[in-house]
Design a protein around this motif. Structure first.
Motif: not given
Length: 652
Positions: A138-144, A177-181, A226-234, A263-266
């Protein structure tokens, strides 16, 4: 079982596998039976070979397209543990999409990245740790990994209430933070792997592409901080599809446990600068239909939402141009009180008397406070105590000191010049004002400090431009004497009893009573004190308004003095105050006495008329005392203070 038996089992398993892989087509039921036998034989072989996933050693990375004996060994082990079912007529030895999905399930059950790539981490786990469906870690929430292998589930993505639309993005901002999912997994854990977003300009004449060409520099998926993912905007990362601009964040594995919500936030990083034509423009980020993709325990893609949702934000130009600096009274500022200045050889000084505690709040930029003026109001007896020096502290760190101007007047000031005190962006600092007091007398002198941002402060933003400060901080009144009582309220209570009965008649008048009890400690400082008992002509606590006031509906009601009141206390019941043979007792310097004081009032005045109904409370207003060679004096710093007033009760 001996080694020959093990060999026979291995041979049977291998032979059965070859039969499934190479034999002419047979009935579906027969194939299923053979596969079940293979799984059983492989499980026995695993148990006999020491508990690892397979007795074979895999030394190479395996992925789609791999072939050979090591692929066969991996597939046999996956079949034995129920992760893989080889189709009829398909020979083992080729790593295809079915094997990749089976590896991903096995990885999820063993808390490994569920990529389907069989690399070093998987080889190490394969060699040493068995795992069977239904018994995952059983992993921690959001991981594993997935803890529900083989189970199909559903994913729901919806708009989280926060952040709300209207967020302001300033030049140079980071991770705003702009938008929450809000994500919800049902029936199975869901491993979220991709979020697709639609980018739009929605408030002016600028174009959609400007959101990534001019405004945003980088976009994030955040789990809290915590940063889950990121990408440059171009232009290279944004996909143009007709009139739409899409950005996709993928390659991450964020597990939402079965039955749970996450909840993940953009969030966005802003460019360091943009043209003023983009100031106050509005932009929208939308999660389109099926914009969120996850994988359930059965390896099936789950997508959401069914209906698109969005938030907008505003680009606001230079952050420093919008910086604010506010002042307010800290909740722990010194309460209204009486202090005894008994320092120095003449027992009439107090060094470092705290009179004010202030919150300084900077927002949207770091703010430097260059100058600060503290106003001091002096009252009571003006021929004695005064303040000579003021100090400004950050905790125990001295920020600055200033000579008090106007020491003999009622209006004094202390100017802290060129202190250059920095309050970081979006933070609050608490500063304390202290005074050196000299020449205190037996009579009371009062001091109160305050700050008003109108003319009392100079501050600037991080580029040195002046800003407008807001707010104020009005401190409490501190009474200073060279000798007298230190009075402390330990507790307070109020009760009522009885019910008034109609109009009074001879001999049968009844009434209700209100009783307030205050538990008080008096300590003698600066010299011995004499306190009058109940029988004294100047009792330490009297039933008159000098000691108590009755409040009705939150306001002092002077008509209550027409009622029959009484006060009870006993100074001699405990230790500390020693009877001097008259109607008073002596409280030696440094000694203290604690006693309850009871105040009671009837619900009718002396004419028998009931008081007006309402919410009543009682305030403790002061104590009377004598110094060794002084006339009767009163300490009344608590008068009107809510901390010295009981709760409200319905009366009469």
């Amino acid at each position: 079982m001996n080694s020959k038996s093990i060999a026979r089992l291995a041979g049977l398993a291998a032979g059965a596998a070859m039969l499934v892989g190479f034999a002419a087509p047979v009935a579906a039921q027969t194939i299923a039976e053979l596969q079940a036998q293979i799984a059983s034989l492989m499980a026995q072989l695993q148990a006999l070979s020491g508990g690892s996933m397979s007795s074979a050693v895999i030394t190479s990375d395996l992925t789609v397209g791999s072939t050979g004996s090591q692929v066969v060994a991996l597939q046999n082990a996956l079949v034995a543990q129920g992760y893989l079912v080889m189709p009829a007529g398909v020979a083992p030895g080729y790593f295809g999409s079915l094997t990749k999905a089976a590896v991903a399930k096995w990885q999820a059950a063993n808390v490994l990245p569920s990529t389907g790539f069989f690399g070093p981490l998987s080889r190490a786990k394969f060699a040493g740790t068995p795992s069977t469906p239904g018994t995952p870690s059983t992993p921690a929430p959001g991981t594993g990994g997935i803890t529900t292998p083989g189970v199909e589930g559903t994913l729901t993505a919806s708009l989280n209430p926060s952040p709300a639309s209207g967020t302001k993005l300033y030049e140079g901002d980071s991770k705003v933070g702009i938008l929450g999912i809000k994500l919800e997994a049902k029936t199975s854990d869901i491993r979220v792997e991709r979020i697709k977003l639609d980018l739009d300009e929605s408030g002016g004449a600028n174009s959609d592409s400007d959101i990534y060409r001019k405004i945003g520099q980088k976009i994030y998926v955040m789990d809290g901080s915590t940063v889950v993912a990121s990408i440059d905007l171009n232009a290279s990362t944004v996909i143009v599809d007709g009139t739409d601009r899409f950005i996709t964040l993928s390659g991450f594995n964020h597990v939402v446990p079965k039955g749970a919500t996450r909840v993940l936030t953009i969030a966005l990083d802003a460019n360091s600068t943009w043209d003023s034509t983009f100031d106050t423009d509005t932009w929208t980020i939308t999660v389109p239909v099926d914009g969120v993709r996850g994988v359930d325990g059965a390896g099936i893609d789950q997508k959401s939402p069914a209906t698109a949702f969005s938030r907008n934000f505003t680009s606001e130009g230079q952050l420093v141009d919008s910086a604010t600096f506010s002042v307010s009274l800290n909740s722990n500022t010194p309460a209204t009180s009486q202090v005894i200045a008994e320092q120095s050889s003449t027992n009439d000084e107090y060094a470092g008397l705290e009179v004010l505690r202030i919150d300084f709040r900077a927002e949207k930029d770091a703010v430097t406070m260059t100058d600060l003026v503290v106003d001091l109001v002096r009252g009571g007896t003006l021929t004695t105590a005064t303040a000579t020096t003021a100090y400004l502290y950050d905790g125990s760190t001295l920020i600055g000191s200033a000579t008090v101007a106007g020491q003999s007047t009622t209006a004094m000031t202390a100017t802290f010049a060129d202190i250059d005190y920095v309050v970081a962006r979006d933070s609050t600092k608490v500063l304390t004002v202290k005074l050196d007091i000299v020449d205190a007398g037996t009579a009371a002198t009062t001091f109160a400090a305050d700050i008003d941002t109108t003319g009392d402060m100079t501050a600037e933003n991080s580029v040195g431009a002046g800003i407008t400060e807001t707010g104020s901080a009005q401190g409490k009144t501190i009474t200073v004497r060279k000798a007298g009582p230190e009075v402390t309220l330990n507790s307070k209570s109020i009760t009522t009893a009885g019910v008034p009965q109609g109009n009074p008649a001879v001999g049968i008048t009844s009434t209700s009573t209100l009783t307030a009890t205050f538990n008080v400690t008096i300590k003698a400082l600066g010299g011995d004190l004499y306190l009058g008992t109940v029988a004294s002509t100047s009792p330490v606590v009297a039933s008159s308004t000098a000691s108590f006031k009755v409040y009705r509906n939150g306001a002092y009601d002077g008509t209550i003095s027409a009622g029959a009141t009484s006060t009870s206390y006993d100074l001699l019941a405990g230790t500390g105050c020693v009877s001097d043979g008259t109607n008073s007792c002596k409280l030696s310097e440094g000694a203290s006495v604690t006693f309850p004081v009871t105040f009671q009032i009837n619900g009718r005045n002396v004419a028998g008329v009931a008081f007006a109904s309402g919410l009543y409370s009682v305030g403790f207003e002061g104590v009377t005392w004598h110094g060794p060679s002084a006339a009767s004096q009163t300490t009344t710093f608590m008068a009107g203070e809510s901390a010295w007033r009981t709760a409200d009760v319905s009366f009469p």
